[in-house]
Scaffold this motif. Sequence first.
Motif, PDB file in Angstrom:
ATOM      1  N   GLN A 134       7.227  -6.608  -8.131  1.00 19.94           N
ATOM      2  CA  GLN A 134       6.688  -7.549  -7.015  1.00 19.94           C
ATOM      3  C   GLN A 134       6.180  -6.762  -5.851  1.00 19.94           C
ATOM      4  O   GLN A 134       5.177  -7.117  -5.162  1.00 19.94           O
ATOM      5  CB  GLN A 134       8.014  -8.270  -6.660  1.00 19.94           C
ATOM      6  CG  GLN A 134       8.346  -9.235  -7.871  1.00 19.94           C
ATOM      7  CD  GLN A 134       9.775  -9.805  -7.622  1.00 19.94           C
ATOM      8  OE1 GLN A 134      10.462  -9.790  -6.471  1.00 19.94           O
ATOM      9  NE2 GLN A 134      10.413 -10.040  -8.786  1.00 19.94           N
ATOM     10  N   GLU A 135       6.855  -5.311  -5.683  1.00 20.94           N
ATOM     11  CA  GLU A 135       6.554  -4.743  -4.462  1.00 20.94           C
ATOM     12  C   GLU A 135       4.887  -4.359  -4.761  1.00 20.94           C
ATOM     13  O   GLU A 135       4.190  -4.428  -3.441  1.00 20.94           O
ATOM     14  CB  GLU A 135       7.213  -3.237  -4.478  1.00 20.94           C
ATOM     15  CG  GLU A 135       8.616  -3.794  -4.087  1.00 20.94           C
ATOM     16  CD  GLU A 135       9.562  -2.217  -3.631  1.00 20.94           C
ATOM     17  OE1 GLU A 135      10.237  -2.281  -3.064  1.00 20.94           O
ATOM     18  OE2 GLU A 135       8.750  -1.128  -4.288  1.00 20.94           O
ATOM     19  N   ARG A 136       4.473  -3.837  -5.952  1.00 26.36           N
ATOM     20  CA  ARG A 136       3.212  -3.625  -6.144  1.00 26.36           C
ATOM     21  C   ARG A 136       2.153  -4.703  -6.030  1.00 26.36           C
ATOM     22  O   ARG A 136       0.996  -4.596  -5.144  1.00 26.36           O
ATOM     23  CB  ARG A 136       2.891  -3.062  -7.544  1.00 26.36           C
ATOM     24  CG  ARG A 136       1.594  -2.530  -7.916  1.00 26.36           C
ATOM     25  CD  ARG A 136       0.974  -1.507  -6.927  1.00 26.36           C
ATOM     26  NE  ARG A 136       1.890  -0.380  -6.528  1.00 26.36           N
ATOM     27  CZ  ARG A 136       1.987   0.725  -7.008  1.00 26.36           C
ATOM     28  NH1 ARG A 136       1.107   0.997  -8.380  1.00 26.36           N
ATOM     29  NH2 ARG A 136       2.863   1.648  -6.847  1.00 26.36           N
ATOM     30  N   ALA A 194      -1.385  -7.418   0.575  1.00 27.64           N
ATOM     31  CA  ALA A 194      -1.582  -6.966   1.872  1.00 27.64           C
ATOM     32  C   ALA A 194      -2.861  -6.286   2.139  1.00 27.64           C
ATOM     33  O   ALA A 194      -3.344  -6.273   3.171  1.00 27.64           O
ATOM     34  CB  ALA A 194      -0.508  -6.129   2.141  1.00 27.64           C
ATOM     35  N   LEU A 235       7.197  -4.834   2.889  1.00 33.65           N
ATOM     36  CA  LEU A 235       6.633  -5.892   2.275  1.00 33.65           C
ATOM     37  C   LEU A 235       7.726  -6.852   1.624  1.00 33.65           C
ATOM     38  O   LEU A 235       7.864  -7.934   1.594  1.00 33.65           O
ATOM     39  CB  LEU A 235       5.273  -5.643   1.425  1.00 33.65           C
ATOM     40  CG  LEU A 235       4.276  -5.170   2.238  1.00 33.65           C
ATOM     41  CD1 LEU A 235       2.931  -4.760   1.379  1.00 33.65           C
ATOM     42  CD2 LEU A 235       3.668  -6.244   3.310  1.00 33.65           C
ATOM     43  N   ILE A 236       8.334  -6.167   0.774  1.00 42.50           N
ATOM     44  CA  ILE A 236       9.382  -6.831  -0.289  1.00 42.50           C
ATOM     45  C   ILE A 236      10.471  -7.619   0.590  1.00 42.50           C
ATOM     46  O   ILE A 236      11.014  -8.287   0.475  1.00 42.50           O
ATOM     47  CB  ILE A 236       9.833  -6.018  -1.540  1.00 42.50           C
ATOM     48  CG1 ILE A 236      10.007  -7.329  -2.599  1.00 42.50           C
ATOM     49  CG2 ILE A 236      10.960  -5.206  -1.156  1.00 42.50           C
ATOM     50  CD1 ILE A 236      10.209  -6.691  -3.859  1.00 42.50           C
ATOM     51  N   GLN A 239       5.615   1.213   2.617  1.00 42.32           N
ATOM     52  CA  GLN A 239       5.030  -0.082   2.986  1.00 42.32           C
ATOM     53  C   GLN A 239       5.431  -1.245   1.868  1.00 42.32           C
ATOM     54  O   GLN A 239       5.532  -2.417   2.230  1.00 42.32           O
ATOM     55  CB  GLN A 239       3.317   0.104   2.902  1.00 42.32           C
ATOM     56  CG  GLN A 239       2.788   0.914   4.252  1.00 42.32           C
ATOM     57  CD  GLN A 239       1.524   1.505   4.283  1.00 42.32           C
ATOM     58  OE1 GLN A 239       0.581   0.615   3.431  1.00 42.32           O
ATOM     59  NE2 GLN A 239       1.385   2.729   4.371  1.00 42.32           N
ATOM     60  N   GLU A 240       5.238  -0.592   0.623  1.00 40.28           N
ATOM     61  CA  GLU A 240       5.655  -1.787  -0.333  1.00 40.28           C
ATOM     62  C   GLU A 240       7.082  -2.282  -0.112  1.00 40.28           C
ATOM     63  O   GLU A 240       7.406  -3.377  -0.329  1.00 40.28           O
ATOM     64  CB  GLU A 240       5.642  -1.183  -1.611  1.00 40.28           C
ATOM     65  CG  GLU A 240       4.242  -0.701  -2.397  1.00 40.28           C
ATOM     66  CD  GLU A 240       4.123  -0.221  -3.629  1.00 40.28           C
ATOM     67  OE1 GLU A 240       3.300  -0.346  -4.305  1.00 40.28           O
ATOM     68  OE2 GLU A 240       5.253   0.214  -4.019  1.00 40.28           O
ATOM     69  N   ARG A 241       8.010  -1.130  -0.008  1.00 42.94           N
ATOM     70  CA  ARG A 241       9.276  -1.745   0.458  1.00 42.94           C
ATOM     71  C   ARG A 241       9.675  -2.527   1.442  1.00 42.94           C
ATOM     72  O   ARG A 241      10.248  -3.780   1.695  1.00 42.94           O
ATOM     73  CB  ARG A 241      10.211  -0.359   0.665  1.00 42.94           C
ATOM     74  CG  ARG A 241      11.487  -0.587   0.757  1.00 42.94           C
ATOM     75  CD  ARG A 241      12.219  -1.531  -0.585  1.00 42.94           C
ATOM     76  NE  ARG A 241      12.119  -1.058  -1.591  1.00 42.94           N
ATOM     77  CZ  ARG A 241      12.830  -0.258  -2.433  1.00 42.94           C
ATOM     78  NH1 ARG A 241      13.738   0.353  -1.854  1.00 42.94           N
ATOM     79  NH2 ARG A 241      12.710   0.267  -3.391  1.00 42.94           N
ATOM     80  N   LEU A 288       2.863  -7.399  -4.065  1.00 41.77           N
ATOM     81  CA  LEU A 288       2.821  -7.677  -2.349  1.00 41.77           C
ATOM     82  C   LEU A 288       1.758  -6.463  -1.881  1.00 41.77           C
ATOM     83  O   LEU A 288       1.172  -7.132  -0.574  1.00 41.77           O
ATOM     84  CB  LEU A 288       4.118  -7.564  -2.005  1.00 41.77           C
ATOM     85  CG  LEU A 288       5.173  -8.698  -2.281  1.00 41.77           C
ATOM     86  CD1 LEU A 288       6.461  -8.263  -1.949  1.00 41.77           C
ATOM     87  CD2 LEU A 288       4.543  -9.789  -1.575  1.00 41.77           C
ATOM     88  N   ILE A 289       1.785  -5.371  -2.168  1.00 39.96           N
ATOM     89  CA  ILE A 289       0.756  -4.305  -1.334  1.00 39.96           C
ATOM     90  C   ILE A 289      -0.532  -4.746  -1.706  1.00 39.96           C
ATOM     91  O   ILE A 289      -1.461  -4.486  -1.059  1.00 39.96           O
ATOM     92  CB  ILE A 289       1.176  -2.986  -1.491  1.00 39.96           C
ATOM     93  CG1 ILE A 289       0.739  -2.290  -0.357  1.00 39.96           C
ATOM     94  CG2 ILE A 289       0.622  -2.510  -2.777  1.00 39.96           C
ATOM     95  CD1 ILE A 289       1.239  -0.841  -0.179  1.00 39.96           C
ATOM     96  N   LYS A 333       4.785 -10.580  11.182  1.00 36.37           N
ATOM     97  CA  LYS A 333       4.185  -9.530  10.915  1.00 36.37           C
ATOM     98  C   LYS A 333       2.973  -9.081  12.117  1.00 36.37           C
ATOM     99  O   LYS A 333       3.133  -7.790  12.552  1.00 36.37           O
ATOM    100  CB  LYS A 333       3.345  -9.474   9.765  1.00 36.37           C
ATOM    101  CG  LYS A 333       4.169  -9.288   8.564  1.00 36.37           C
ATOM    102  CD  LYS A 333       3.578  -9.707   7.380  1.00 36.37           C
ATOM    103  CE  LYS A 333       2.567  -8.647   6.928  1.00 36.37           C
ATOM    104  NZ  LYS A 333       2.020  -9.004   5.332  1.00 36.37           N
TER     105      LYS A 333
END
Lengths: 189, 189
Positions: A115-117, A123, B119-120, B115-117, A119-120, B155
């Motif tokens: 999910q993190e991946r 982004a 974003l989650i 950044q991934e963290r 989301l980026i 954001k």
Amino acid sequence: MGRWAPGARGRLAEAALELYGEHGYEQTTVAEIARRAGVTERTFFRHYADKREVLFDGAGALRDALVTAVAEARPETAPIEAVAAGLDAVGEVFVGRHAQSRRRQAVIAANPELQERELIKLASMAAALAETLHARGVAEPTAGLAAEAGIAVFKIGFELWVTAPEERELAQVMRESMDALRSVTATAR
Amino acid sequence: MGRWAPGARGRLAEAALELYGEHGYEQTTVAEIARRAGVTERTFFRHYADKREVLFDGAGALRDALVTAVAEARPETAPIEAVAAGLDAVGEVFVGRHAQSRRRQAVIAANPELQERELIKLASMAAALAETLHARGVAEPTAGLAAEAGIAVFKIGFELWVTAPEERELAQVMRESMDALRSVTATAR
DNA sequence: ACCATTGATGTCAGTGACTGTCATCAACGT
DNA sequence: ACGTTGATGACAGTCACTGACATCAATGGT
């Protein structure tokens, strides 16, 4: 024919999706993916930066489709309409890929790292979209907000589409989501 | 006084922020963080799930502030206004923390994993916000869209605030961002 | 005062993701 | 025939992260 069977990259992506689906992302080792694809672990990391990236090969093309459509909208088009045009183009990319998307989303939904991946990647799409709007003459922070709003519509629309019982047109679902966003932000003060 | 100096958790968070800032996130090992905090590597992982999480200790409180304010808005308040009230509450949390926030954001901006963290964590706030709106009687997908829009405003507003040359009030910046979002989505069709 | 319990920590061995480096060998151009 | 190129294999190494067990101060009951 070469020394090795061609298409190692594709075989790795396929094997990974299968194994992540069968046993879960965490329980799958890169060595297993490589073995199923008929290569070594080292070769996996030559094609994909890490264990997550193998599920996101299409992200670049998706971003390109979005950006291109926005950039090509008529100059007098309002920012939010240009974004809507971009989402329409994104919708086209998924035509005929409902089942595949569903399978992939199920894997991602089962694991926070994936999910993190995701989301980026979203982004990154938002950033590219903001830049494209900026190049069209939209000032900050409006460009950034329109971009974030567009990606929000994409997220919600895609989720509706992928979890829908019967298949619909993604572009259509996103248009409806965009209208819903307009409504909810348009409340009188 | 106990066998060990108290506050190991806080020392770890401080040491991590320092080292990530001094040498970069990737170049810093967990062993180094633990050494600076006066504990072992194993103790680090007892306090924080992984090397990234140590920078996000406040995320839970932030989400709570947002959710509480939204839940407590008067029942007849429109969804987007309830969200705006939540963002106001979030703004209060950062009062007096401009310098610290700036330092932390610089570290995060320098590394994709962080950044991934981030974003989650934002996605988690969006999910909680959507749930809260739903509990207020807002139907889907409107609740999800209002939540995503709210987080988008956060954001953009936070980025404006943290990169601003002179310090302003975050809540005020976010109100302006919300207005800009209203404008850009309100374009006549 | 004595002792069992609790909780935070240390110690240590292990797994697996990811990297650097060098060797191999088919394809290709000259 | 031969040098070059590019994808791959082989292999050692680092580091994030985990499980299992030991230690020991504080705490509370007897």
